[in-house]
Design a protein around this motif. Structure first.
Motif, PDB file in Angstrom:
ATOM      1  N   ALA A 154       0.833  -1.210   0.000  1.00 32.06           N
ATOM      2  CA  ALA A 154       0.000   0.000   0.000  1.00 32.06           C
ATOM      3  C   ALA A 154       0.866   1.258   0.000  1.00 32.06           C
ATOM      4  O   ALA A 154       0.600   2.225  -0.740  1.00 32.06           O
ATOM      5  N   LEU A 155       1.934   1.247   0.824  1.00 35.76           N
ATOM      6  CA  LEU A 155       2.817   2.415   0.866  1.00 35.76           C
ATOM      7  C   LEU A 155       3.560   2.598  -0.456  1.00 35.76           C
ATOM      8  O   LEU A 155       3.746   3.729  -0.915  1.00 35.76           O
ATOM      9  N   GLU A 156       3.984   1.496  -1.061  1.00 41.25           N
ATOM     10  CA  GLU A 156       4.665   1.599  -2.350  1.00 41.25           C
ATOM     11  C   GLU A 156       3.724   2.125  -3.426  1.00 41.25           C
ATOM     12  O   GLU A 156       4.136   2.911  -4.295  1.00 41.25           O
ATOM     13  N   ALA A 157       2.445   1.704  -3.391  1.00 36.31           N
ATOM     14  CA  ALA A 157       1.473   2.221  -4.359  1.00 36.31           C
ATOM     15  C   ALA A 157       1.288   3.728  -4.188  1.00 36.31           C
ATOM     16  O   ALA A 157       1.234   4.482  -5.169  1.00 36.31           O
ATOM     17  N   ALA A 158       1.191   4.169  -2.911  1.00 35.74           N
ATOM     18  CA  ALA A 158       1.055   5.606  -2.662  1.00 35.74           C
ATOM     19  C   ALA A 158       2.303   6.361  -3.123  1.00 35.74           C
ATOM     20  O   ALA A 158       2.208   7.431  -3.737  1.00 35.74           O
ATOM     21  N   ASP A 159       3.485   5.787  -2.829  1.00 33.91           N
ATOM     22  CA  ASP A 159       4.728   6.432  -3.252  1.00 33.91           C
ATOM     23  C   ASP A 159       4.827   6.469  -4.773  1.00 33.91           C
ATOM     24  O   ASP A 159       5.291   7.460  -5.350  1.00 33.91           O
ATOM     25  N   THR A 160       4.375   5.400  -5.453  1.00 26.86           N
ATOM     26  CA  THR A 160       4.385   5.375  -6.916  1.00 26.86           C
ATOM     27  C   THR A 160       3.476   6.457  -7.481  1.00 26.86           C
ATOM     28  O   THR A 160       3.807   7.108  -8.480  1.00 26.86           O
ATOM     29  N   GLY A 161       2.315   6.663  -6.834  1.00 31.10           N
ATOM     30  CA  GLY A 161       1.419   7.727  -7.281  1.00 31.10           C
ATOM     31  C   GLY A 161       2.045   9.098  -7.152  1.00 31.10           C
ATOM     32  O   GLY A 161       1.942   9.941  -8.061  1.00 31.10           O
ATOM     33  N   LEU A 162       2.728   9.325  -6.001  1.00 32.63           N
ATOM     34  CA  LEU A 162       3.412  10.611  -5.820  1.00 32.63           C
ATOM     35  C   LEU A 162       4.491  10.816  -6.866  1.00 32.63           C
ATOM     36  O   LEU A 162       4.638  11.911  -7.424  1.00 32.63           O
ATOM     37  N   GLN A 167       6.734  12.898 -11.916  1.00 32.70           N
ATOM     38  CA  GLN A 167       7.282  12.630 -13.244  1.00 32.70           C
ATOM     39  C   GLN A 167       6.553  13.437 -14.309  1.00 32.70           C
ATOM     40  O   GLN A 167       7.173  13.939 -15.263  1.00 32.70           O
ATOM     41  N   ALA A 168       5.219  13.563 -14.161  1.00 31.71           N
ATOM     42  CA  ALA A 168       4.458  14.376 -15.114  1.00 31.71           C
ATOM     43  C   ALA A 168       4.921  15.834 -15.073  1.00 31.71           C
ATOM     44  O   ALA A 168       5.087  16.485 -16.109  1.00 31.71           O
ATOM     45  N   LYS A 169       5.137  16.348 -13.854  1.00 30.68           N
ATOM     46  CA  LYS A 169       5.643  17.725 -13.738  1.00 30.68           C
ATOM     47  C   LYS A 169       7.045  17.839 -14.317  1.00 30.68           C
ATOM     48  O   LYS A 169       7.394  18.849 -14.949  1.00 30.68           O
ATOM     49  N   LEU A 170       7.881  16.798 -14.091  1.00 29.43           N
ATOM     50  CA  LEU A 170       9.234  16.802 -14.641  1.00 29.43           C
ATOM     51  C   LEU A 170       9.206  16.814 -16.161  1.00 29.43           C
ATOM     52  O   LEU A 170       9.958  17.559 -16.804  1.00 29.43           O
TER      53      LEU A 170
END
Length: 350
Positions: A154-162, A167-170
């Protein structure tokens, strides 16, 4: 017709073209260094620069904590597994000893060994109970590891979303940076190309023409080789769009130039023959005659026909009779080939 340029002048011209190429080569090298260093005015972006700091820091801390707990649970599970293996070995050894003792007791049928039977049975039960305790501990550790794995996912999924948002902003920032760098290159190379075009139109026939051509070659290389490959793509829309616009502008310019050329030629062909000949350079006229085209309108004419003295398309006189020896000669030649008589001043080329 033979070209009127002297052999030594041809060698000088070849040497000057070499100078032009060398000048262009040095300018191209210098321009490549400048264009290559232009991206350094922009700093490099990383994903971490666009992460939401507080959620990202909390997610990272939670992930580290879960992974530490997973490591602890894994070490405890390994220790419990070793303890379980030891307990099972002890139970198995006690069971074998008890079985051998039972065989001996059954063989001797000694009643005085009944208290020993009870004690051995109780000992075997205690070993089995200890084994079961270790098994329960191991099961508990496995459940804890499973829960920690779920939390980690769950934490990795949240971190992947962040990180996906970052990445989109980058990507957006890098596209903007790419466009800015292209603007820097365009601001550097486009004025050079325009200056080169002006020099070619105004200064290509001056005594410094090797430097004009060298600068023009370097500017063209900088624009079409150093700039065009860095044109932002955006899926090809920009490249094809710019290509279509450039083709449209260039095509319209070529069409207008063609019509303007035809109008100029029509005006020139309407002027008197002697006046037109004075405006055509001798070397240029002789070079065109060598290609069997009219020096005035550049259309093909039958120069091998002795009866052809005028261009059938524009009426320009290309051959005449020498007034001294009556030999047929070009109207653009300075001297008669037969007698060496000089052409009258009024017929000389500019």
């Amino acid at each position: 017709m033979a070209n009127g340029t002297r052999v030594s002048e041809r060698w000088f011209n070849a040497a000057l073209w070499l100078v032009a190429l060398l000048f262009a080569g040095f300018l191209i090298g210098l321009g490549s260094l400048v264009v290559g260093d232009l991206p350094q005015v922009e700093h490099r972006y990383t994903v971490e620069q666009f992460l939401d700091r507080e959620p990202a820091r909390a997610s990272d801390a939670a992930l580290k904590k879960v992974r530490r707990e997973q490591d602890d649970a894994r070490r405890q599970a390994e220790a419990a597994q070793l303890a379980l293996d030891a307990a099972r070995s002890a139970t198995e050894a006690a069971r074998e000893t008890f079985a051998n003792w039972l065989k001996t007791r059954n063989a001797t049928q000694r009643v005085d060994q009944d208290p020993g039977l009870v004690a051995r049975t109780e000992g075997l039960d205690q070993l089995k109970a200890a084994e079961r305790t270790v098994e329960e501990r191991l099961e508990q550790l496995n459940r804890t590891a499973f829960d920690l794995g779920e939390r980690e996912s769950a934490l990795e999924a949240a971190d992947t979303g962040l990180r996906a948002e970052a990445q989109a902003k980058l990507d957006a920032a890098e596209r903007g940076q790419e466009l800015r760098v292209f603007g820097y290159r365009l601001a550097l190379t486009l004025p050079l190309l325009l200056l080169a075009g002006w020099l070619l139109m105004r200064r290509r026939n001056t005594r410094n023409w090797p430097f004009v051509w060298g600068f023009a070659l370097a500017a063209a290389f900088a624009f079409f080789v150093e700039l065009v490959p860095y044109l932002p793509s955006y899926g090809g829309y920009v490249q094809y769009g710019v290509g279509a616009v450039l083709t449209l502008v260039g095509g319209r310019a070529a069409i207008n130039a063609l019509h303007a050329y035809r109008e100029r030629q029509a005006l020139v062909e309407a002027r008197p023959d002697a006046e037109r000949r004075t405006e055509i350079a001798t070397d240029e006229a002789l070079a065109r005659l060598a290609r069997k085209v009219c020096p005035g309108c550049e259309r093909g004419i039958a120069l091998d026909d002795p009866a052809t003295n005028f261009c059938p398309h524009c009426g320009l006189g290309v051959f005449e009779r020498c007034p001294a020896c009556a030999q047929r000669k070009s109207t653009f030649e300075r001297f008669c080939r037969g007698c060496g008589e000089r052409r009258p001043i009024t017929a000389t080329a500019a």
